[in-house]
Scaffold this motif. Structure first.
Motif, PDB file in Angstrom:
ATOM      1  N   UNK A 138       0.829  -1.251   0.041  1.00 22.37           N
ATOM      2  CA  UNK A 138      -0.001  -0.113  -0.135  1.00 22.37           C
ATOM      3  C   UNK A 138       0.924   1.344  -0.042  1.00 22.37           C
ATOM      4  N   UNK A 139       1.433   1.608  -1.369  1.00 26.00           N
ATOM      5  CA  UNK A 139       2.382   2.651  -1.138  1.00 26.00           C
ATOM      6  C   UNK A 139       1.919   3.884  -0.901  1.00 26.00           C
ATOM      7  N   UNK A 140       2.463   4.803  -0.064  1.00 20.33           N
ATOM      8  CA  UNK A 140       1.990   5.977   0.216  1.00 20.33           C
ATOM      9  C   UNK A 140       2.358   6.984  -0.995  1.00 20.33           C
ATOM     10  N   UNK A 141       3.216   6.586  -1.783  1.00 22.30           N
ATOM     11  CA  UNK A 141       3.303   7.413  -2.981  1.00 22.30           C
ATOM     12  C   UNK A 141       2.957   7.035  -4.352  1.00 22.30           C
ATOM     13  N   UNK A 142       3.073   7.966  -5.534  1.00 22.79           N
ATOM     14  CA  UNK A 142       2.839   7.439  -6.556  1.00 22.79           C
ATOM     15  C   UNK A 142       3.840   6.128  -7.054  1.00 22.79           C
ATOM     16  N   UNK A 143       3.565   5.108  -7.494  1.00 21.46           N
ATOM     17  CA  UNK A 143       4.417   4.024  -7.804  1.00 21.46           C
ATOM     18  C   UNK A 143       4.372   3.786  -8.989  1.00 21.46           C
ATOM     19  N   UNK A 144       5.625   3.978  -9.868  1.00 25.26           N
ATOM     20  CA  UNK A 144       5.548   3.806 -11.415  1.00 25.26           C
ATOM     21  C   UNK A 144       6.721   2.912 -11.686  1.00 25.26           C
ATOM     22  N   UNK A 145       6.215   1.522 -12.201  1.00 15.93           N
ATOM     23  CA  UNK A 145       7.129   0.337 -12.466  1.00 15.93           C
ATOM     24  C   UNK A 145       7.105   0.240 -13.970  1.00 15.93           C
ATOM     25  N   UNK A 146       8.151   0.066 -14.523  1.00  7.95           N
ATOM     26  CA  UNK A 146       8.414  -0.341 -16.037  1.00  7.95           C
ATOM     27  C   UNK A 146       9.055  -1.664 -16.037  1.00  7.95           C
ATOM     28  N   UNK A 147       8.210  -2.837 -16.706  1.00  9.51           N
ATOM     29  CA  UNK A 147       8.846  -3.969 -16.778  1.00  9.51           C
ATOM     30  C   UNK A 147       9.579  -4.060 -17.982  1.00  9.51           C
ATOM     31  N   UNK A 148      10.854  -4.677 -17.865  1.00 11.74           N
ATOM     32  CA  UNK A 148      11.778  -4.784 -19.008  1.00 11.74           C
ATOM     33  C   UNK A 148      11.706  -6.224 -19.650  1.00 11.74           C
ATOM     34  N   UNK A 149      11.463  -7.058 -18.613  1.00 11.31           N
ATOM     35  CA  UNK A 149      11.248  -8.558 -19.253  1.00 11.31           C
ATOM     36  C   UNK A 149      10.494  -9.468 -18.065  1.00 11.31           C
ATOM     37  N   UNK A 150       9.928 -10.516 -18.810  1.00 11.47           N
ATOM     38  CA  UNK A 150       9.133 -11.378 -17.835  1.00 11.47           C
ATOM     39  C   UNK A 150       7.951 -10.820 -17.511  1.00 11.47           C
ATOM     40  N   UNK A 156       0.601   0.197 -22.128  1.00 12.11           N
ATOM     41  CA  UNK A 156       1.523  -0.310 -22.849  1.00 12.11           C
ATOM     42  C   UNK A 156       2.735   0.738 -23.250  1.00 12.11           C
ATOM     43  N   UNK A 157       3.999   0.305 -23.293  1.00 14.25           N
ATOM     44  CA  UNK A 157       4.905   1.038 -23.712  1.00 14.25           C
ATOM     45  C   UNK A 157       5.225   0.942 -25.279  1.00 14.25           C
ATOM     46  N   UNK A 158       4.813   2.199 -26.198  1.00 20.52           N
ATOM     47  CA  UNK A 158       5.265   2.055 -27.493  1.00 20.52           C
ATOM     48  C   UNK A 158       6.708   1.755 -27.608  1.00 20.52           C
ATOM     49  N   UNK A 159       7.027   1.208 -28.795  1.00 15.97           N
ATOM     50  CA  UNK A 159       8.410   0.550 -29.212  1.00 15.97           C
ATOM     51  C   UNK A 159       9.089   1.923 -29.247  1.00 15.97           C
ATOM     52  N   UNK A 160       8.429   3.226 -29.709  1.00 12.01           N
ATOM     53  CA  UNK A 160       9.437   4.443 -29.654  1.00 12.01           C
ATOM     54  C   UNK A 160       9.881   4.852 -28.474  1.00 12.01           C
ATOM     55  N   UNK A 161       8.977   4.727 -27.503  1.00 11.90           N
ATOM     56  CA  UNK A 161       9.129   5.377 -26.004  1.00 11.90           C
ATOM     57  C   UNK A 161      10.093   4.346 -25.321  1.00 11.90           C
ATOM     58  N   UNK A 162      10.353   3.156 -25.489  1.00 10.80           N
ATOM     59  CA  UNK A 162      10.953   2.214 -24.941  1.00 10.80           C
ATOM     60  C   UNK A 162      12.491   2.729 -24.342  1.00 10.80           C
ATOM     61  N   UNK A 163      13.214   3.124 -25.549  1.00  9.33           N
ATOM     62  CA  UNK A 163      14.768   3.686 -25.355  1.00  9.33           C
ATOM     63  C   UNK A 163      14.542   4.865 -24.502  1.00  9.33           C
ATOM     64  N   UNK A 164      13.690   5.727 -24.772  1.00  6.47           N
ATOM     65  CA  UNK A 164      13.608   6.966 -23.990  1.00  6.47           C
ATOM     66  C   UNK A 164      13.333   6.882 -22.486  1.00  6.47           C
ATOM     67  N   UNK A 165      12.453   5.752 -22.248  1.00  6.23           N
ATOM     68  CA  UNK A 165      11.967   5.591 -20.659  1.00  6.23           C
ATOM     69  C   UNK A 165      13.495   5.126 -20.178  1.00  6.23           C
ATOM     70  N   UNK A 166      14.167   4.227 -20.725  1.00  8.91           N
ATOM     71  CA  UNK A 166      15.363   3.690 -20.372  1.00  8.91           C
ATOM     72  C   UNK A 166      16.398   4.726 -19.784  1.00  8.91           C
TER      73      UNK A 166
END
Length: 286
Positions: free
Chosen positions: A34-46, A118-128
């Motif tokens: 139960x996070x007290x913050x905004x939690x943002x998780x980007x999955x890279x695999x699995x 969903x992470x668009x293909x064009x945005x994946x590298x930017x997010x990294x």
């Protein structure tokens, strides 16, 4: 650590309003979360399965999970190769950085209750790049305006997420939201961040400096739900969390959530969860 409640995890970087987890391979030790913050998780695999406010979700490769404060996350298995990066940002900082764009954020997360993007293909590298830069600026004592640079990076990162939201779910928002929409967004944020969500509507209206009637009118206009229905929805999720994920007694939960007596609490649970508190906890009618 005042902003988050996480156990069994080594924090890579912690800067008060911002916490970064560079490589998370298993979220299950945190459940129930139960996070007290905004939690943002980007999955890279699995993949990782979970339940958020009673809704089944699967965080998988090339998707991003966005959890507003106090969202209840529990359960779920994961693949052996699961890995993600996580940024926790205080709710106040999110609102400050997004400014008028916070309307898109609130509408997607609170009104439409969309948590997976969903992470668009064009945005994946930017997010990294964003994750790497934010991590770098938090880690180093940069000699030139480090705080301003960090805020600029976080704002760009959040705006990128807003763009992904509109690309994925469409944009039906004013370029600059009206005062009514701003008040409605503030109302949702107030409920989300209140320790005791089940408060009289006039209490929330008072905090917004408007009348209860006007607050309900705004809620109906922007969400087709009354203010009371929003409070009830958030209260139900609190009940679901405490009954399923804690060892508190039903009497303790009733008092904690602001019910005047056990009878009232039982009636509320039966109405919204179609079972008594004890039945819902045991799973006999859940």
């Amino acid at each position: 650590m005042q902003y988050i409640e996480l156990n069994h995890f080594a924090i890579d970087i912690n800067d008060g309003d911002v916490v970064v987890f560079d490589s998370v391979k298993d979220i299950s030790p945190l459940y129930p979360l139960k996070p007290k913050t905004t939690l943002i998780a980007a999955c890279s695999q699995g993949w990782q399965k979970m339940t958020a406010n009673g809704q089944g979700l699967e965080l998988k490769s090339d998707t991003i999970l966005i959890c507003p404060p106090n969202l209840h996350i529990s359960g779920g298995e994961h693949s052996p190769d699961f890995e993600c990066k996580v940024v926790c940002i205080s709710d106040q900082l999110v609102k400050t950085l997004l400014r008028h764009k916070v309307d898109i954020w609130h509408h997607t997360i609170y009104v439409n209750q969309v948590n997976l993007i969903p992470i668009p293909a064009a945005s994946k590298e930017d997010l990294d790049f964003y994750f790497s830069l934010i991590r770098s600026k938090l880690k180093r004592n940069h000699p030139v305006s480090p705080f301003e640079i960090l805020l600029a990076l976080l704002r760009a990162f959040l705006l990128e997420l807003c763009f992904m939201m509109t690309q994925s779910h469409g944009e039906s928002h004013e370029r600059r939201p009206s005062q009514g929409k701003v008040l409605f967004n503030r109302f949702l944020s107030l409920i989300s961040n209140s320790k005791m969500k089940r408060q009289p509507i006039n209490s929330y209206a008072s905090q917004l400096a408007i009348t209860p009637k006007y607050l309900t009118m705004l809620c109906l206009k922007y969400s087709n739900k009354t203010a009371s229905e929003w409070v009830a929805q958030y209260t139900v999720e609190e009940i679901r969390f405490y009954l399923k994920s804690t060892d508190l007694s039903i009497k303790e939960i009733s008092a904690l959530l602001g019910f005047s007596n056990m009878s009232h609490f039982g009636s509320f649970v039966r109405k919204h969860l179609s079972a008594s508190p004890s039945e819902f906890r045991s799973g006999r009618k859940s």
